[in-house]
Design a protein around this motif. Structure first.
Motif, PDB file in Angstrom:
ATOM      1  N   ASN A 343       0.797  -1.237   0.000  1.00 18.32           N
ATOM      2  CA  ASN A 343       0.000   0.000   0.000  1.00 18.32           C
ATOM      3  C   ASN A 343       0.824   1.279   0.000  1.00 18.32           C
ATOM      4  N   SER A 344       1.985   1.243  -0.611  1.00 14.21           N
ATOM      5  CA  SER A 344       2.818   2.441  -0.697  1.00 14.21           C
ATOM      6  C   SER A 344       2.621   3.143  -2.035  1.00 14.21           C
ATOM      7  N   VAL A 345       2.878   4.445  -2.036  1.00 11.22           N
ATOM      8  CA  VAL A 345       2.731   5.250  -3.257  1.00 11.22           C
ATOM      9  C   VAL A 345       4.038   5.999  -3.503  1.00 11.22           C
ATOM     10  N   ILE A 346       4.569   5.830  -4.694  1.00 13.32           N
ATOM     11  CA  ILE A 346       5.770   6.562  -5.110  1.00 13.32           C
ATOM     12  C   ILE A 346       5.359   7.508  -6.227  1.00 13.32           C
ATOM     13  N   ARG A 347       5.485   8.782  -5.979  1.00 12.62           N
ATOM     14  CA  ARG A 347       5.006   9.782  -6.928  1.00 12.62           C
ATOM     15  C   ARG A 347       5.897   9.861  -8.162  1.00 12.62           C
ATOM     16  N   SER A 366       3.607   3.908   2.921  1.00 13.15           N
ATOM     17  CA  SER A 366       4.409   5.127   2.770  1.00 13.15           C
ATOM     18  C   SER A 366       3.995   5.930   1.536  1.00 13.15           C
ATOM     19  N   LEU A 367       4.246   7.216   1.597  1.00  6.12           N
ATOM     20  CA  LEU A 367       4.039   8.116   0.460  1.00  6.12           C
ATOM     21  C   LEU A 367       5.360   8.816   0.185  1.00  6.12           C
ATOM     22  N   ILE A 368       5.902   8.608  -1.003  1.00  4.39           N
ATOM     23  CA  ILE A 368       7.202   9.199  -1.341  1.00  4.39           C
ATOM     24  C   ILE A 368       7.062  10.087  -2.577  1.00  4.39           C
TER      25      ILE A 368
END
Length: 368
Positions: A343-347, A366-368
């Motif tokens: 459930n992580s998001v890498i922009r 995490s949100l990166i």
């Protein structure tokens, strides 16, 4: 096969890989694109004809319960026996166990109710394939009190381990705990066979004498007291002792020979999620990777493992990475030697890199 009950530790050795066990038990760590670590020990038991399995829990076991459910995916949803979740404490106390021996003390009520003659005890922190019925056959043939399964490989001194010396007939003559000398040794893989009644006597004796370590207080001094035999596990074996070992074990599964050995002949069972097939757009390029159901690939994926529901954006390059369930990786990103939890998001326009001995880790959500 002789009547046998199984006991699996779902949370032993969690301190070895804190990055992934902060939010889950050891046994529920995802591996290989669709599996959990506990699937290997549990499938070995089912494939060996064991139909009653006690699962010893501890901390953060919600994800383990969600994964195991009633045990139907392992054919363990039964009126008698089947899969039984055991609490992390005994009937006499509500204090969580601190080691393997305390956990076994908490499982004595379960073992006393079992009618099976033998018990197989295994950890859930390793990837291997083993027919436990052959171990029990060897145990009976040798008239052993205890049979310990070992694998010959180079020792790793970064964690607690036991190594054996055996006679020609397989009887263990010496047990070393964290030996100083290195090299290839007969290393205990934390799989043990004993008669149920004998194990209960051992546990009762340990309680009376105030023992705290199964290895140091029972097995090591027991070499001269009991008939302890070794059984060699041949072929592939990998114990998850660190994030780096987790990383390399996943990539071993990209090797066709390893996949054939682990998943061929006898199945490795796991929870089945009905997801749409993976989608590869016209811009997608995928090479030597495991891609699970529900993934949407618009970029480049090489030598990587993608779990369910991963989205890889356009012009993004993912190499030598482990991307867990429902990760979203934006466009024009470059990821190398990355382990990204669920459930992580890498922009967009992010560049993240580690190396083979120290992968870059992204925590769950995490949100990166």
């Amino acid at each position: 096969m002789a009547s046998t009950v199984g006991v699996i530790f779902s949370s032993i050795n969690e301190e070895n890989i804190p990055e992934l066990t902060r939010v889950r038990s050891m046994g529920s760590i995802p591996i290989g694109g669709r599996y959990r670590l506990v699937d290997f020990a549990l499938s070995n038991m089912v494939n060996s004809g064991i139909t009653t399995v006690g699962m010893i829990t501890k901390n953060n076991y919600q994800s383990l319960m969600d994964h195991l459910g009633s045990g139907k995916y392992w054919d363990l949803a039964r009126k008698e026996g089947g899969l039984i979740l055991l609490p992390p404490y005994s009937d006499e106390t509500e204090i969580l166990y601190k080691n393997r021996l305390e956990a076994l003390k908490g499982a004595t009520a379960f073992l006393r109710k079992c009618k099976e003659d033998f018990v197989v005890i295994a950890d859930s922190d390793a990837v291997y394939k083993l027919d436990y019925s052959k171990v029990i056959e060897s145990h009976i043939k040798n008239n052993a009190d205890i049979t310990l399964v070992y694998h010959e490989h180079e020792v790793v001194k970064s964690h607690y381990y036991m190594a054996f010396e055996t006679a020609k007939d397989g009887r263990i003559t010496e047990i070393e705990i964290n030996p100083i000398s290195g090299g290839i040794k007969k290393n205990y893989v934390n799989v043990m066979v004993a008669r149920t009644a004998f194990l209960l006597r051992l546990i009762q004796d340990a309680i009376q004498h105030g023992y705290i370590s199964f290895g140091r207080d029972i097995l090591s001094p027991g070499v001269s007291k009991y008939k302890i035999y070794g059984y060699e596990l041949k072929g592939y074996y990998a114990s998850i002792t660190s994030l780096q070992k987790y990383f390399t074990t996943n990539f071993d599964l990209l090797n066709k020979n390893v996949r054939t050995e682990i998943f061929g002949e006898r199945d490795v069972y796991t929870k089945v999620n009905d997801s749409a097939p993976a989608k590869f757009t016209e811009t997608a390029k995928v090479k030597n990777s495991l891609v699970s159901d529900g993934c949407i690939i618009e970029g480049t994926v090489e030598n990587s493992i993608l779990f369910r529901g991963v989205k890889i954006g356009r012009d993004t390059v993912v190499k030598n990475c482990i991307i867990m369930t429902d990760n979203i990786i934006g466009e024009n990103c470059n990821l190398s030697y990355v382990v990204s939890d669920k459930n992580s998001v890498i922009r967009d326009n992010r560049t993240l890199a580690g190396c083979d001995v120290q992968p870059y880790f992204i925590g769950k959500g995490s949100l990166i």
